[in-house]
Design a protein around this motif. Structure first.
Motif, PDB file in Angstrom:
ATOM      1  N   ALA A 120     -25.542  59.583   2.110  1.00 14.98           N
ATOM      2  CA  ALA A 120     -25.589  60.471   0.948  1.00 14.98           C
ATOM      3  C   ALA A 120     -26.159  61.839   1.298  1.00 14.98           C
ATOM      4  CB  ALA A 120     -26.415  59.834  -0.160  1.00 14.98           C
ATOM      5  N   GLU A 122     -26.807  65.725  -0.846  1.00 13.46           N
ATOM      6  CA  GLU A 122     -26.876  66.255  -2.203  1.00 13.46           C
ATOM      7  C   GLU A 122     -25.743  67.236  -2.458  1.00 13.46           C
ATOM      8  OE1 GLU A 122     -30.089  68.950  -4.338  1.00 13.46           O
ATOM      9  OE2 GLU A 122     -30.823  66.892  -4.056  1.00 13.46           O
ATOM     10  N   VAL A 126     -27.041  66.010  -6.938  1.00 14.09           N
ATOM     11  CA  VAL A 126     -26.935  64.550  -6.969  1.00 14.09           C
ATOM     12  C   VAL A 126     -26.575  64.048  -5.575  1.00 14.09           C
ATOM     13  CG1 VAL A 126     -25.693  62.555  -7.911  1.00 14.09           C
ATOM     14  CG2 VAL A 126     -26.225  64.519  -9.378  1.00 14.09           C
ATOM     15  N   THR A 128     -24.694  62.202  -2.913  1.00 15.38           N
ATOM     16  CA  THR A 128     -23.293  61.782  -3.022  1.00 15.38           C
ATOM     17  C   THR A 128     -22.746  61.438  -1.645  1.00 15.38           C
ATOM     18  OG1 THR A 128     -22.999  63.265  -4.923  1.00 15.38           O
ATOM     19  CG2 THR A 128     -21.002  62.499  -3.816  1.00 15.38           C
ATOM     20  N   ARG A 129     -21.913  60.391  -1.601  1.00 13.17           N
ATOM     21  CA  ARG A 129     -21.188  60.026  -0.379  1.00 13.17           C
ATOM     22  C   ARG A 129     -19.695  60.151  -0.652  1.00 13.17           C
ATOM     23  NH1 ARG A 129     -21.487  54.932   0.921  1.00 13.17           N
ATOM     24  NH2 ARG A 129     -21.600  54.353  -1.264  1.00 13.17           N
ATOM     25  N   SER A 130     -18.921  60.498   0.364  1.00 16.49           N
ATOM     26  CA  SER A 130     -17.495  60.740   0.125  1.00 16.49           C
ATOM     27  C   SER A 130     -16.690  60.519   1.392  1.00 16.49           C
ATOM     28  CB  SER A 130     -17.273  62.171  -0.378  1.00 16.49           C
ATOM     29  OG  SER A 130     -17.609  63.110   0.633  1.00 16.49           O
ATOM     30  N   SER A 154     -11.796  54.576  -0.340  1.00 16.65           N
ATOM     31  CA  SER A 154     -12.638  55.019  -1.454  1.00 16.65           C
ATOM     32  C   SER A 154     -13.283  53.876  -2.229  1.00 16.65           C
ATOM     33  CB  SER A 154     -11.814  55.880  -2.415  1.00 16.65           C
ATOM     34  OG  SER A 154     -11.414  57.079  -1.787  1.00 16.65           O
ATOM     35  N   ALA A 158     -17.226  53.410  -3.097  1.00 15.48           N
ATOM     36  CA  ALA A 158     -17.708  53.349  -4.467  1.00 15.48           C
ATOM     37  C   ALA A 158     -18.624  52.155  -4.699  1.00 15.48           C
ATOM     38  CB  ALA A 158     -16.528  53.291  -5.432  1.00 15.48           C
TER      39      ALA A 158
END
Length: 388
Positions: A120, A122, A126, A128-130, A154, A158
């Motif tokens: 993760a 920011e 927030v 976030t990982r992607s 994905s 999630a």
């Protein structure tokens, strides 16, 4: 009949699998006849091709994956452009199989990863990982007139997973053994391995670091050619042991699984560091990079695979580099090193066959996510459908 109804009917399917990896060298496409599921899967490869990227397309992708040279317009345009290239690779594989798009039931397309953030960071305040793979599935589906399953990573992300590696599903289905502990090793741009205990699903799988990525980047920088053909230059050099010991203390290598990596860790900045820190001789620098791949794989096996495996079975483009394979065999000794060719699967085709299998299992309603591998909270239903 709704097209999804036909797609979900049980029975054998003819599926095209499409893959482009972190090496950025082109698209591998396999056409496969598949029946059954999981360890009862029956696989027959009907056709296989590798469609290389031409120089302008390669250079555009290489710029797109580096944060310093990418932009949103480039990502959008390449998403569409690569959809056409992936569709063309599927057509070439169908021709190799003596088939036409009318013979296809389904396509599984991995796409081209342009960014992967499994830890993760920011964004807009927030954490976030992607992950992002491009190569427009609608373009592929429309060109071929065949449903496409894509976006395989994905769902696992999630659910809190690393979204990588994906190869353990094919490893467990095709290579598990009732009495042997096996390690399946993929030598693409990044190296990843799967641990298969006797008669069990994959116990772990993770990226070990770069395989061909750093070697190829150095070869391009030092020689103008994007690879060290047959490892010939590295074979004449001497690895710098001090640099090897230095780089292998990096946090990624000592971090326990699950873990994944990519150009974010081993792209241009890492190559710049290696050129500045490593030996001045080009052949010694290539020898150091090649030994780095071999050592990082062997160290991962030693640190994180218990008990010691009975054999390591390799696939991917790295198996064609005799210098890398020799260094790897020496580093793994006494564990024997083989390739998937000894088990009837072309080492070059394995990843494209994987995405045919993942699409087939999507149509079977099977959750192919492996929480023990990725760290996800539960098994993900991997892939999203696009209809022509």
């Amino acid at each position: 009949m709704h097209p999804v109804e036909r797609l979900l009917r049980p029975g054998p399917r003819v599926v095209a699998g499409l893959m482009s990896g972190t090496s950025l060298d082109g698209v591998d496409a396999a056409v496969v006849r598949l029946e059954g599921t999981a360890t009862d899967l029956e696989v027959e490869t009907l056709g296989f091709v590798s469609e290389r990227y031409d120089a302008p397309l390669h250079d555009a992708i290489a710029a797109c994956v580096e944060t310093a040279t990418s932009d949103v317009r480039m990502v959008s345009q390449l998403h569409a452009r690569l959809g056409h290239h992936f569709a063309g690779a599927a057509l070439a594989a169908l021709e190799d199989a003596g088939l036409t798009p009318a013979d296809l039931d389904l396509v599984g397309s991995h796409g081209q990863t342009v960014h992967h953030v499994p830890r993760a960071e920011e964004i807009a305040e927030v954490p976030t990982r992607s992950t992002l793979q491009i190569g427009c599935p609608a373009t592929i589906a429309t060109t071929l007139g065949v449903p496409v399953v894509a976006d395989f990573r994905s769902a696992d992300l999630a659910l809190g997973g690393q979204a990588a590696p994906l190869a353990p599903y094919i490893d467990g289905a095709l290579f598990s053994h009732p009495s042997e502990t096996r390690v399946l090793l993929n030598l693409g741009g990044i190296a990843n391995l799967t641990v298969l205990p006797p008669g069990s699903p994959p116990a772990a799988a993770f990226d070990t670091g770069p395989a061909n990525m750093v070697i190829d980047a150095l070869a391009l920088r030092l020689t103008g050619r994007g690879y060290d053909l047959d490892g010939a230059l590295a074979a004449t050099g001497t690895p710098d042991q001090a640099v090897l010991e230095d780089v292998l203390t990096a946090p990624f290598f000592v971090q326990p699984p699950p873990k994944s990596t990519g150009r974010e860790d081993f792209g241009t900045p890492f190559v710049d560091w290696l050129v500045g820190r490593g030996p001045s001789s080009p052949v010694d620098l290539l020898a150091t990079a090649t030994a780095f791949t071999a050592r990082s794989v062997a160290d991962a096996v030693s640190r994180f695979v218990d008990p010691t495996p009975d054999r390591v079975i390799a696939s991917g483009g790295g198996v064609h580099n005799p210098t890398l394979m020799r260094m790897l065999a020496d580093a793994l000794d006494p564990v024997p090193l083989e390739t998937t060719a000894a088990y009837g699967l072309d080492p070059d085709a394995k990843e494209s066959v994987l995405f045919a299998i993942l699409a087939h299992e999507w149509a079977n309603g099977v959750r192919t996510g492996l929480p023990a591998v990725t760290g996800a909270s539960r098994a993900a239903f991997q892939g999203s459908l696009t209809l022509p």
